[in-house]
Write a protein that holds these residues in place. Sequence first.
Motif, PDB file in Angstrom:
ATOM      1  N   MET A 141       4.003  42.207 -87.828  1.00 16.14           N
ATOM      2  CA  MET A 141       3.267  41.103 -87.202  1.00 16.14           C
ATOM      3  C   MET A 141       2.653  41.551 -85.879  1.00 16.14           C
ATOM      4  SD  MET A 141       3.250  38.350 -89.084  1.00 16.14           S
ATOM      5  CE  MET A 141       3.129  36.898 -88.052  1.00 16.14           C
ATOM      6  N   VAL A 142       3.397  42.324 -85.104  1.00 19.58           N
ATOM      7  CA  VAL A 142       2.900  42.757 -83.791  1.00 19.58           C
ATOM      8  C   VAL A 142       1.772  43.771 -83.947  1.00 19.58           C
ATOM      9  CG1 VAL A 142       3.513  43.997 -81.687  1.00 19.58           C
ATOM     10  CG2 VAL A 142       5.052  42.243 -82.589  1.00 19.58           C
ATOM     11  N   THR A 143       1.960  44.698 -84.884  1.00 20.76           N
ATOM     12  CA  THR A 143       0.979  45.780 -85.040  1.00 20.76           C
ATOM     13  C   THR A 143      -0.162  45.410 -85.993  1.00 20.76           C
ATOM     14  OG1 THR A 143       2.177  46.779 -86.887  1.00 20.76           O
ATOM     15  CG2 THR A 143       2.775  47.486 -84.642  1.00 20.76           C
ATOM     16  N   GLY A 144       0.037  44.363 -86.794  1.00 21.00           N
ATOM     17  CA  GLY A 144      -0.961  44.016 -87.805  1.00 21.00           C
ATOM     18  C   GLY A 144      -0.961  44.946 -88.989  1.00 21.00           C
ATOM     19  N   HIS A 145       0.131  45.684 -89.175  1.00 19.87           N
ATOM     20  CA  HIS A 145       0.215  46.642 -90.293  1.00 19.87           C
ATOM     21  C   HIS A 145       0.137  45.907 -91.625  1.00 19.87           C
ATOM     22  CE1 HIS A 145       1.463  49.928 -92.847  1.00 19.87           C
ATOM     23  NE2 HIS A 145       2.451  49.170 -93.325  1.00 19.87           N
ATOM     24  N   GLU A 146      -0.788  46.320 -92.475  1.00 16.72           N
ATOM     25  CA  GLU A 146      -0.966  45.715 -93.786  1.00 16.72           C
ATOM     26  C   GLU A 146      -0.400  46.623 -94.871  1.00 16.72           C
ATOM     27  OE1 GLU A 146      -5.004  44.591 -94.626  1.00 16.72           O
ATOM     28  OE2 GLU A 146      -5.430  44.104 -92.527  1.00 16.72           O
ATOM     29  N   THR A 147       0.259  46.018 -95.837  1.00 18.85           N
ATOM     30  CA  THR A 147       0.657  46.740 -97.037  1.00 18.85           C
ATOM     31  C   THR A 147      -0.425  46.549 -98.083  1.00 18.85           C
ATOM     32  OG1 THR A 147       3.013  46.404 -96.614  1.00 18.85           O
ATOM     33  CG2 THR A 147       2.371  46.911 -98.878  1.00 18.85           C
ATOM     34  N   LYS A 148      -1.030  47.653 -98.517  1.00 13.65           N
ATOM     35  CA  LYS A 148      -2.007  47.572 -99.591  1.00 13.65           C
ATOM     36  C   LYS A 148      -1.259  47.337-100.903  1.00 13.65           C
ATOM     37  CE  LYS A 148      -5.576  48.472 -96.971  1.00 13.65           C
ATOM     38  NZ  LYS A 148      -6.600  47.438 -96.692  1.00 13.65           N
ATOM     39  N   ILE A 149      -1.595  46.277-101.579  1.00 13.51           N
ATOM     40  CA  ILE A 149      -0.823  45.876-102.756  1.00 13.51           C
ATOM     41  C   ILE A 149      -1.316  46.584-104.023  1.00 13.51           C
ATOM     42  CG2 ILE A 149      -0.104  43.949-104.196  1.00 13.51           C
ATOM     43  CD1 ILE A 149       1.228  43.956-101.461  1.00 13.51           C
ATOM     44  N   SER A 150      -2.547  46.350-104.431  1.00 11.83           N
ATOM     45  CA  SER A 150      -3.021  46.926-105.699  1.00 11.83           C
ATOM     46  C   SER A 150      -3.573  48.335-105.501  1.00 11.83           C
ATOM     47  CB  SER A 150      -4.106  46.036-106.312  1.00 11.83           C
ATOM     48  OG  SER A 150      -3.574  44.814-106.747  1.00 11.83           O
ATOM     49  N   ASP A 151      -3.082  49.271-106.301  1.00  8.68           N
ATOM     50  CA  ASP A 151      -3.646  50.617-106.311  1.00  8.68           C
ATOM     51  C   ASP A 151      -4.978  50.639-107.050  1.00  8.68           C
ATOM     52  OD1 ASP A 151      -1.332  52.525-105.272  1.00  8.68           O
ATOM     53  OD2 ASP A 151      -0.418  50.964-106.505  1.00  8.68           O
ATOM     54  N   GLN A 152      -5.089  49.793-108.055  1.00 10.97           N
ATOM     55  CA  GLN A 152      -6.352  49.602-108.768  1.00 10.97           C
ATOM     56  C   GLN A 152      -6.555  48.102-108.966  1.00 10.97           C
ATOM     57  OE1 GLN A 152      -6.562  51.757-112.475  1.00 10.97           O
ATOM     58  NE2 GLN A 152      -5.817  53.658-111.570  1.00 10.97           N
ATOM     59  N   TYR A 153      -7.790  47.670-108.806  1.00 12.12           N
ATOM     60  CA  TYR A 153      -8.121  46.252-108.997  1.00 12.12           C
ATOM     61  C   TYR A 153      -9.340  46.173-109.901  1.00 12.12           C
ATOM     62  CZ  TYR A 153      -7.760  41.307-107.733  1.00 12.12           C
ATOM     63  OH  TYR A 153      -7.557  39.951-107.764  1.00 12.12           O
ATOM     64  N   HIS A 154      -9.159  45.637-111.106  1.00 16.25           N
ATOM     65  CA  HIS A 154     -10.231  45.613-112.105  1.00 16.25           C
ATOM     66  C   HIS A 154     -10.711  44.181-112.325  1.00 16.25           C
ATOM     67  CE1 HIS A 154      -9.402  49.799-113.140  1.00 16.25           C
ATOM     68  NE2 HIS A 154      -8.115  49.496-113.099  1.00 16.25           N
ATOM     69  N   GLN A 155     -11.948  43.927-111.907  1.00 21.61           N
ATOM     70  CA  GLN A 155     -12.524  42.592-112.065  1.00 21.61           C
ATOM     71  C   GLN A 155     -13.233  42.512-113.411  1.00 21.61           C
ATOM     72  OE1 GLN A 155     -14.007  42.608-107.653  1.00 21.61           O
ATOM     73  NE2 GLN A 155     -14.078  40.473-108.387  1.00 21.61           N
ATOM     74  N   LEU A 156     -12.495  42.137-114.403  1.00 21.87           N
ATOM     75  CA  LEU A 156     -13.031  42.025-115.752  1.00 21.87           C
ATOM     76  C   LEU A 156     -13.698  40.665-115.939  1.00 21.87           C
ATOM     77  CD1 LEU A 156      -9.977  41.531-118.193  1.00 21.87           C
ATOM     78  CD2 LEU A 156     -10.016  40.862-115.795  1.00 21.87           C
ATOM     79  N   LYS A 157     -14.507  40.539-116.997  1.00 21.37           N
ATOM     80  CA  LYS A 157     -15.147  39.265-117.292  1.00 21.37           C
ATOM     81  C   LYS A 157     -14.101  38.217-117.641  1.00 21.37           C
ATOM     82  CE  LYS A 157     -19.266  41.399-119.422  1.00 21.37           C
ATOM     83  NZ  LYS A 157     -20.012  41.511-120.707  1.00 21.37           N
ATOM     84  N   ALA A 158     -14.370  36.970-117.289  1.00 18.60           N
ATOM     85  CA  ALA A 158     -13.449  35.886-117.618  1.00 18.60           C
ATOM     86  C   ALA A 158     -13.234  35.825-119.128  1.00 18.60           C
ATOM     87  CB  ALA A 158     -13.991  34.549-117.123  1.00 18.60           C
ATOM     88  N   GLY A 159     -11.974  35.750-119.527  1.00 25.12           N
ATOM     89  CA  GLY A 159     -11.639  35.602-120.942  1.00 25.12           C
ATOM     90  C   GLY A 159     -11.616  36.886-121.733  1.00 25.12           C
ATOM     91  N   SER A 160     -11.731  38.036-121.074  1.00 27.27           N
ATOM     92  CA  SER A 160     -11.847  39.307-121.812  1.00 27.27           C
ATOM     93  C   SER A 160     -10.583  40.157-121.754  1.00 27.27           C
ATOM     94  CB  SER A 160     -13.031  40.120-121.273  1.00 27.27           C
ATOM     95  OG  SER A 160     -12.793  40.594-119.966  1.00 27.27           O
ATOM     96  N   ASP A 161      -9.446  39.552-121.451  1.00 27.38           N
ATOM     97  CA  ASP A 161      -8.205  40.326-121.324  1.00 27.38           C
ATOM     98  C   ASP A 161      -7.801  40.991-122.629  1.00 27.38           C
ATOM     99  OD1 ASP A 161      -7.020  39.474-118.475  1.00 27.38           O
ATOM    100  OD2 ASP A 161      -7.960  37.742-119.398  1.00 27.38           O
ATOM    101  N   ILE A 162      -8.135  40.384-123.777  1.00 27.73           N
ATOM    102  CA  ILE A 162      -7.801  41.001-125.068  1.00 27.73           C
ATOM    103  C   ILE A 162      -8.489  42.359-125.173  1.00 27.73           C
ATOM    104  CG2 ILE A 162      -7.999  40.790-127.582  1.00 27.73           C
ATOM    105  CD1 ILE A 162      -7.881  37.740-127.200  1.00 27.73           C
ATOM    106  N   ALA A 163      -9.755  42.401-124.772  1.00 20.40           N
ATOM    107  CA  ALA A 163     -10.495  43.656-124.822  1.00 20.40           C
ATOM    108  C   ALA A 163      -9.893  44.681-123.864  1.00 20.40           C
ATOM    109  CB  ALA A 163     -11.964  43.421-124.491  1.00 20.40           C
TER     110      ALA A 163
END
Length: 759
Positions: free
Chosen positions: A264-286
């Motif tokens: 909180m004091v330093t503002g250190h952020e933990t990067k959560i996702s190593d990869q973030y894939h913005q796929l089309k809505a409804g295309s998770d099956i593919a």
Amino acid sequence: MTKIDDLPEDTGPSGGWGSLKGISRIFGESWPSPDVMRTLKRQNKPGGFMCASCAFPKPANYHPFEFCENGAKATLWEMTSARSTPEFWEDHNVADLRDWSDHALEKTGRLTAPLRYDPETDRYSEVSWDAAFAEIGAILKTLPKQEVVFYSSGHAGLEASYLWALMARVYGNNNLPQSSNMCHETTSVGLKKVIGSSVGTVLWEDLDATDCYFFFGQNPGTNSPRFLRPLKEAKDRGAKIVTFNPVREQGLVSFVDPQNLQDMVTGHETKISDQYHQLKAGSDIAALTGLCKAVIEADDKAQDQGRAPIIDWDFLREHGHDHEAFIAFCRATEWPTICEECGLSDAELRQAAEIYIKAKRVIGVYGMGLTQHAHGATNIGMLVNFLALRGNIGRLGAGCCPVRGHSNVQGQRTVGIAEKTALIPMDKLRDLFDFDPPTEDGMHIVTAAQAMMEGKVSATLCLGGNLVRALPDTARVETAWPGQKLTVMISTKLNRSHLYPGQAAFILPCLSRSEVDEQETGNQYVSVEDSFSMIHGSLGKHPPASDLLKSELAITCGIAQAATPPNPKLKWGEWVKDYAVVRNLIEATYPDDFRDFNARMNEPGGFWRGNPAHERVWNTESGKLEFTTPDKLNALGFDPAPGRFVMITMRSNDQFNTTVYGYSDRFRGIEGTRDVLLMNKIDMADLGLEHSDPVVVRGDMGDGVERRLEGLKVVTFDLPRGTVGGYYPECNVLVPVGLHDQLSKTPGSKGVPVRIEKA
């Protein structure tokens, strides 16, 4: 692949000072009781009270502040100093209040007395509890039993929920829809089909041991912020996180732990996702097909080179059924077809699969981004396929992790709130209470809404919730709802459902979970079940907002006593005195799940009711884990068409379900309004739109129903082309009640066909 470091400058990390400012703002709006800090310190701890917000598990080794931003907001909002007394109605009528926002209605404060609607004055007025129960019971006795609906939100504890379900069956039907019908019923049906369990397979110990998470359509930053700390701890020990979501959700981008002073004091952020894939809505099956195809190809290469296999063939041979057909499907599906469908390249999918292959223990997390589609059950089956290829179900640090959205939505199902008779031990109910339970399946919430529109529902009784606002096809529901002969709402605050009263209508105010529930044997515990199937006791200690409030259990028993025939084994009046007796009845009805219920309910971390799939026991038709071979690569219930967009409904950082705490969605940079449509800038340019232009959104289901939403401004947002986003519940008017998962009937709110035009 979109790397986190390559993203445009964002609106700041989740958690951190932003969370504290958000909590402070709600504190300033609600002016809660001075006792609120003591209440928050007890939240989600043994002997304390369990959060009324999401169902994220409560750890045995709890932190000093075991609540998140949204959990604190929920508590502050319920502990407001504002009161909505009967005198409120001297200056307001129902018709005028329909112009108020959801936020303004709730800001009037806690309801203080039971109310009856007067159609002549279009106002509610105070009524005594005895009169309310008597009138409700008298009306119910005159109605066709199959036309009465007993709805439950996910708020009520296990004790009240058990009696609510019992009341419905003694009354004469199984019309027991529940809020899970609108969100995670796809989990209950989809997981049950493929692993033999209707709930997830992971426990807290698995979170501590995993070295990889794959997220699909779930947003912890807004919907389950307490999940962020286990994710941070996983990242600190070197775990990998891969996310698939059309929306770049800040909780899966970066996080500052509000309980870590140095961060909180330093503002250190933990990067959560190593990869973030913005796929089309409804295309998770593919996308999942591509991930599995990459794993299969890697296994082929390894075996050709004489190396150890990538796929866990021993697991598949012992536990898998029909995996050969699924693997053949993946081999036959070409990469260009997969990539065209999901909007990701084969290189991106292979890179994600590489993280999966290198990981030893993988948890697959999902939310309504998978469940709220026309083929949502296929989404879930595909995620199970993906996990099963490397044996990532039923062992330490691995498994399937659906994240439920309401505090006891899972537990209510466990104790009998279900419309399907096959899920209920009717023989035990018959023996315990000496009546013949109805044998026909009851109404799901979608079938209830459709029946209401056809004039075939005479009464709806709601144990919590804001059903008129939560249902799809809002305009049609608002037209049909007042046609009922009776509506009963058990509530803590005013909401939009109260503004569409039936011919006879009652608002019955109840205690909140943080408040003292004093009965003849003292202050009463209630209990809830979290997303990991852990049962927790909950004890309120805050003084009630009004001396006239009753508990949800007491209200249930009052209605039941007035509406059902006398029966010496149905001791409605006695059960109110001591909830431990009700827990004994739950244990007698479900002995495997609730052994020694009263003795164990306050164990730190809760007690586990068990899950065979966690032990690799598959209660499926084949006795094995069932692989799913899809017949299409997207989960949508319609085909692409020129000018047609796919709309996803979303919640802001400042709301919980239909409760809107305010107008700050800081993670998306939207302040002061919810009347927006989020859209890709190239799609906007193609339609001749600029940022902040007013637009009209029309439904495009092609079912002959006109659906239209005006008053929105288009906002440039980082979304895949063809995907647009808007807020729930405002956009429910565009969601067709007939667009739902094929197996579970869960509304397809994450894949709605729309057209957009400049206003």
